[in-house]
Design a protein around this motif. Sequence first.
Motif, PDB file in Angstrom:
ATOM      1  N   GLU A 295       0.829  -1.203   0.000  1.00  0.00           N
ATOM      2  CA  GLU A 295       0.000   0.000   0.000  1.00  0.00           C
ATOM      3  C   GLU A 295       0.867   1.258   0.000  1.00  0.00           C
ATOM      4  O   GLU A 295       0.567   2.227  -0.715  1.00  0.00           O
ATOM      5  CB  GLU A 295      -0.930  -0.005   1.209  1.00  0.00           C
ATOM      6  CG  GLU A 295      -1.626   1.314   1.497  1.00  0.00           C
ATOM      7  CD  GLU A 295      -2.435   1.843   0.335  1.00  0.00           C
ATOM      8  OE1 GLU A 295      -2.521   3.075   0.179  1.00  0.00           O
ATOM      9  OE2 GLU A 295      -2.992   1.029  -0.444  1.00  0.00           O
ATOM     10  N   LEU A 296       1.927   1.259   0.789  1.00  0.00           N
ATOM     11  CA  LEU A 296       2.820   2.418   0.807  1.00  0.00           C
ATOM     12  C   LEU A 296       3.424   2.660  -0.571  1.00  0.00           C
ATOM     13  O   LEU A 296       3.517   3.805  -1.036  1.00  0.00           O
ATOM     14  CB  LEU A 296       3.919   2.206   1.846  1.00  0.00           C
ATOM     15  CG  LEU A 296       3.479   2.242   3.318  1.00  0.00           C
ATOM     16  CD1 LEU A 296       4.627   1.832   4.226  1.00  0.00           C
ATOM     17  CD2 LEU A 296       2.971   3.628   3.699  1.00  0.00           C
ATOM     18  N   TYR A 297       3.820   1.595  -1.240  1.00  0.00           N
ATOM     19  CA  TYR A 297       4.391   1.721  -2.586  1.00  0.00           C
ATOM     20  C   TYR A 297       3.347   2.232  -3.574  1.00  0.00           C
ATOM     21  O   TYR A 297       3.614   3.149  -4.364  1.00  0.00           O
ATOM     22  CB  TYR A 297       4.940   0.379  -3.045  1.00  0.00           C
ATOM     23  CG  TYR A 297       5.208   0.324  -4.531  1.00  0.00           C
ATOM     24  CD1 TYR A 297       6.301   0.991  -5.091  1.00  0.00           C
ATOM     25  CD2 TYR A 297       4.350  -0.375  -5.385  1.00  0.00           C
ATOM     26  CE1 TYR A 297       6.536   0.953  -6.456  1.00  0.00           C
ATOM     27  CE2 TYR A 297       4.583  -0.414  -6.749  1.00  0.00           C
ATOM     28  CZ  TYR A 297       5.674   0.251  -7.278  1.00  0.00           C
ATOM     29  OH  TYR A 297       5.894   0.216  -8.628  1.00  0.00           O
ATOM     30  N   GLN A 298       2.138   1.645  -3.540  1.00  0.00           N
ATOM     31  CA  GLN A 298       1.103   2.045  -4.498  1.00  0.00           C
ATOM     32  C   GLN A 298       0.648   3.479  -4.262  1.00  0.00           C
ATOM     33  O   GLN A 298       0.398   4.222  -5.219  1.00  0.00           O
ATOM     34  CB  GLN A 298      -0.071   1.074  -4.404  1.00  0.00           C
ATOM     35  CG  GLN A 298       0.261  -0.317  -4.906  1.00  0.00           C
ATOM     36  CD  GLN A 298      -0.833  -1.321  -4.616  1.00  0.00           C
ATOM     37  OE1 GLN A 298      -1.724  -1.081  -3.783  1.00  0.00           O
ATOM     38  NE2 GLN A 298      -0.786  -2.462  -5.286  1.00  0.00           N
TER      39      GLN A 298
ATOM     40  N   GLY B 119      -1.208   6.937   7.103  1.00  0.00           N
ATOM     41  CA  GLY B 119      -1.771   6.801   8.444  1.00  0.00           C
ATOM     42  C   GLY B 119      -2.328   5.419   8.722  1.00  0.00           C
ATOM     43  O   GLY B 119      -1.826   4.397   8.245  1.00  0.00           O
ATOM     44  N   TRP B 120      -3.420   5.394   9.473  1.00  0.00           N
ATOM     45  CA  TRP B 120      -4.007   4.137   9.922  1.00  0.00           C
ATOM     46  C   TRP B 120      -4.574   3.312   8.778  1.00  0.00           C
ATOM     47  O   TRP B 120      -4.711   2.092   8.900  1.00  0.00           O
ATOM     48  CB  TRP B 120      -5.103   4.406  10.958  1.00  0.00           C
ATOM     49  CG  TRP B 120      -4.563   4.598  12.328  1.00  0.00           C
ATOM     50  CD1 TRP B 120      -4.497   5.762  13.040  1.00  0.00           C
ATOM     51  CD2 TRP B 120      -4.007   3.589  13.177  1.00  0.00           C
ATOM     52  NE1 TRP B 120      -3.924   5.548  14.261  1.00  0.00           N
ATOM     53  CE2 TRP B 120      -3.622   4.219  14.377  1.00  0.00           C
ATOM     54  CE3 TRP B 120      -3.788   2.221  13.033  1.00  0.00           C
ATOM     55  CZ2 TRP B 120      -3.032   3.513  15.430  1.00  0.00           C
ATOM     56  CZ3 TRP B 120      -3.208   1.520  14.076  1.00  0.00           C
ATOM     57  CH2 TRP B 120      -2.835   2.168  15.259  1.00  0.00           C
ATOM     58  N   TYR B 121      -4.913   3.970   7.667  1.00  0.00           N
ATOM     59  CA  TYR B 121      -5.460   3.198   6.549  1.00  0.00           C
ATOM     60  C   TYR B 121      -4.479   2.132   6.078  1.00  0.00           C
ATOM     61  O   TYR B 121      -4.878   1.044   5.670  1.00  0.00           O
ATOM     62  CB  TYR B 121      -5.828   4.121   5.384  1.00  0.00           C
ATOM     63  CG  TYR B 121      -6.032   3.365   4.098  1.00  0.00           C
ATOM     64  CD1 TYR B 121      -7.110   2.482   3.957  1.00  0.00           C
ATOM     65  CD2 TYR B 121      -5.143   3.476   3.033  1.00  0.00           C
ATOM     66  CE1 TYR B 121      -7.284   1.749   2.790  1.00  0.00           C
ATOM     67  CE2 TYR B 121      -5.318   2.760   1.869  1.00  0.00           C
ATOM     68  CZ  TYR B 121      -6.394   1.891   1.753  1.00  0.00           C
ATOM     69  OH  TYR B 121      -6.559   1.163   0.609  1.00  0.00           O
ATOM     70  N   VAL B 122      -3.202   2.433   6.116  1.00  0.00           N
ATOM     71  CA  VAL B 122      -2.198   1.459   5.676  1.00  0.00           C
ATOM     72  C   VAL B 122      -2.293   0.193   6.522  1.00  0.00           C
ATOM     73  O   VAL B 122      -2.276  -0.930   6.006  1.00  0.00           O
ATOM     74  CB  VAL B 122      -0.786   2.073   5.767  1.00  0.00           C
ATOM     75  CG1 VAL B 122       0.268   1.044   5.392  1.00  0.00           C
ATOM     76  CG2 VAL B 122      -0.680   3.308   4.882  1.00  0.00           C
ATOM     77  N   VAL B 123      -2.405   0.366   7.841  1.00  0.00           N
ATOM     78  CA  VAL B 123      -2.525  -0.787   8.737  1.00  0.00           C
ATOM     79  C   VAL B 123      -3.851  -1.504   8.511  1.00  0.00           C
ATOM     80  O   VAL B 123      -3.907  -2.740   8.436  1.00  0.00           O
ATOM     81  CB  VAL B 123      -2.403  -0.331  10.207  1.00  0.00           C
ATOM     82  CG1 VAL B 123      -2.572  -1.519  11.152  1.00  0.00           C
ATOM     83  CG2 VAL B 123      -1.066   0.358  10.443  1.00  0.00           C
TER      84      VAL B 123
END
Length: 760
Positions: A325-328, A345-349
């Motif tokens: 997700e961080l990469y995309q 933020g929290w969405y990644v987790v």
Amino acid sequence: MPSDDPRPRRGWWSVTLSDVGDALLGLVTTAVGLGVAIAVVDGVRATNPGAVVLAALLVGAGDLVLRPPLRVLARVGGAMGALVAGLGAQVAVVWLALSLGPGLEVRSAWAVVQVLVITACVMAVGRWVWGASDSDYVVGDVLRRARARARRAGEGGGAVPDHRPPGLLVVQLDGVGTAVLEQALDAGLAPTMARWLESGSHRLTSWWAQAPSTTPASQAGLLHGAADAIPSFRWWDREAGRLVVTNHPDDAAMVERRLSDGRGLLADGGAAVSTMFSGDAARQLLVMSQARRGIGPGTSYLRFFASPFVLARAVTLTVGEMVKELYQGRRQRVRDVRPRVPRRGWYVVLRGVTNVLLRDLATSLVAEQLVRGAPVVFVDLVDYDEIAHHAGPTRPESLRALDGLDGVLDTLQRVAAAAPRDYRVVVLSDHGQALGPTFAQVAGEPLVEAVRRLVSAGREEPSWGGTPGAAGGAGGGRAGARHGGPGGAPEVDAVQAASDEEWGPLNAFLSSAASRHGEDRAVVLGPPGKDRRDGERTAAGDGAPPPEVAVTGSGNLGMVWFPREPRRLVLEEIETRWPGLVRGLASTPGIGLVLVDTAARGLAAVGTGGIAWLEPDGADGLPAVDGTDPVARYGPRATADLRRLGRLGHVGDLVVLSDVTPGGRVHAFEGQVGSHGGLGGPQNRAVLLHPAELPVDDDLLEDVDGERIAVGADRVHHQLLRWATALGLRRDATPPAAAGEEGAAPAAGPAGRLRPGDGS
């Protein structure tokens, strides 16, 4: 149902090539994983390759030996007991294998944990290289047991173990619109569903998700036939005196108590997995509305929590999903993809937890219910919806999520092939999604600030339109106001519900896991926590007045309430108290229309260039549209949907729809680039993929854009009930209203037209 794994034709002693292949694959991947882990972890040593293979065999044997006592612990300790016991068992099994095996040495428990994690990663990669289904590994133990049971009961003929009628498995692919699924089929991202369609075993059609096109409303309809009970994803409930947010466990429980009649889709022994409402299921696992009752029987979770490397693999891949997700998200920013929203933020987790850990757990739970022979099983898989909200409905990462969901369908098909029932599979969605920049990006401010500004400014403006007078107590709207608004006008005391949809699955899991014996231990993490606590204080009557204005956004559907009033206000009253509010909202960039009740002519849709009267009398000779029709751009179903929405219980005093472009783009009142909730674009075209032998009944269909489809989740519910009844799974079924009739009366709140001065 069609399957690539035909049932064996020999007795209980027979061993199929599939069994041998699974066993060898498991042994090889475990041995390779252990070998890599032992090589890189300081504190573990092996003197020869044979010792590693022996350790892999000991791990499998230890797993079998520990299962009986673990089942006892799971029954006594529930799901949390199964989790704790399972984690302990995984460490113990690997530790014993590394300690007892000749040629092996282990020095610490921390080294064992590292071996678990690394082995799980290597095994996942190995199965991917081999081409095996990743989801099959999650349910591998369940699948092997089911096949063995089928062989033992086959008596040489491979018959199912009993003569129960075929079951029904309903899989909800959350947020997947028909056009998106068709695109995924063409792109080769949904090969399982493509095979069904090509073979003729299934047919693909659509159904119309009426506004509010949200998961709570659609699931209330699909599971209970009561979509009219929910006006939005979140709303101000005058009866409860607070904001209600349907992905809060306590609020979901309150809503289900209102809408359930005890005869939902899953009555008579069905199972609900990872849903918002229970459908009156006998088995309720990860169900939001039933969190107080606990997470469900501990034995249902044991195989996921206790199987060596399964949980470790899920946790590891969850971290991998976060990295992806961080990469995309960074790729979107670097390439300046528009429209877009922040993806940090929290969405990644939450994406990692929801799209890997909880999906694998749900897959395991559904597999368990299939081999138990539950008559009807309903599961909601939210992977696509979570990603599409933040990335966009047709962006590459969103479409790739359908590849994973299709893999789950393939796995469940394999489990169903060995289950005691011959299951029929229905795949559906609750709504679609529409792309577009957010309302805040278009208007330069969130909806709550636009309302606050217009209410404050309107106190100094004359009323427009010359409509009749207002009810008494007009000064009530000023109570509790603070100074400092525009031009010296008092600032409005307003509250807005947080954008918290992605926290729902995790909160359901944590709340269920924390609940024991009916105790209230509902867990609400993230933005919804503050809303819940504020709502509880207001409902408790601590002397604080409710806010003057409450604003919510559900995708491109916004609502505004005046909570200090005991009932819904009409346009004439609103214009007397806050002149220019409705006109100002209707002319705000990004807003297409404002739906409001009137004392004179009923529901009206107010746009920047005209008004459409949605409940025209006809006998009064007045036109149904004054000026430019603001409803026309939303399609042929819009008038009927708005008319229905405007009469639902607890609906906002003002209902706001974002603008929609000719290309179908809308503007969410939340921080979402892909949204749903109202009307416009492809969000209302939901999926219905059904077995060809279970046709859709024509009397449940209506014409929508030249296609006959079911309109509303309640109609789909009735169709599912008819299929279950035809399969012999229901003792009774409630006949639906004929197509074209008005829906059920709203579950709460006023059903008729309000007049100034009427009581609550």
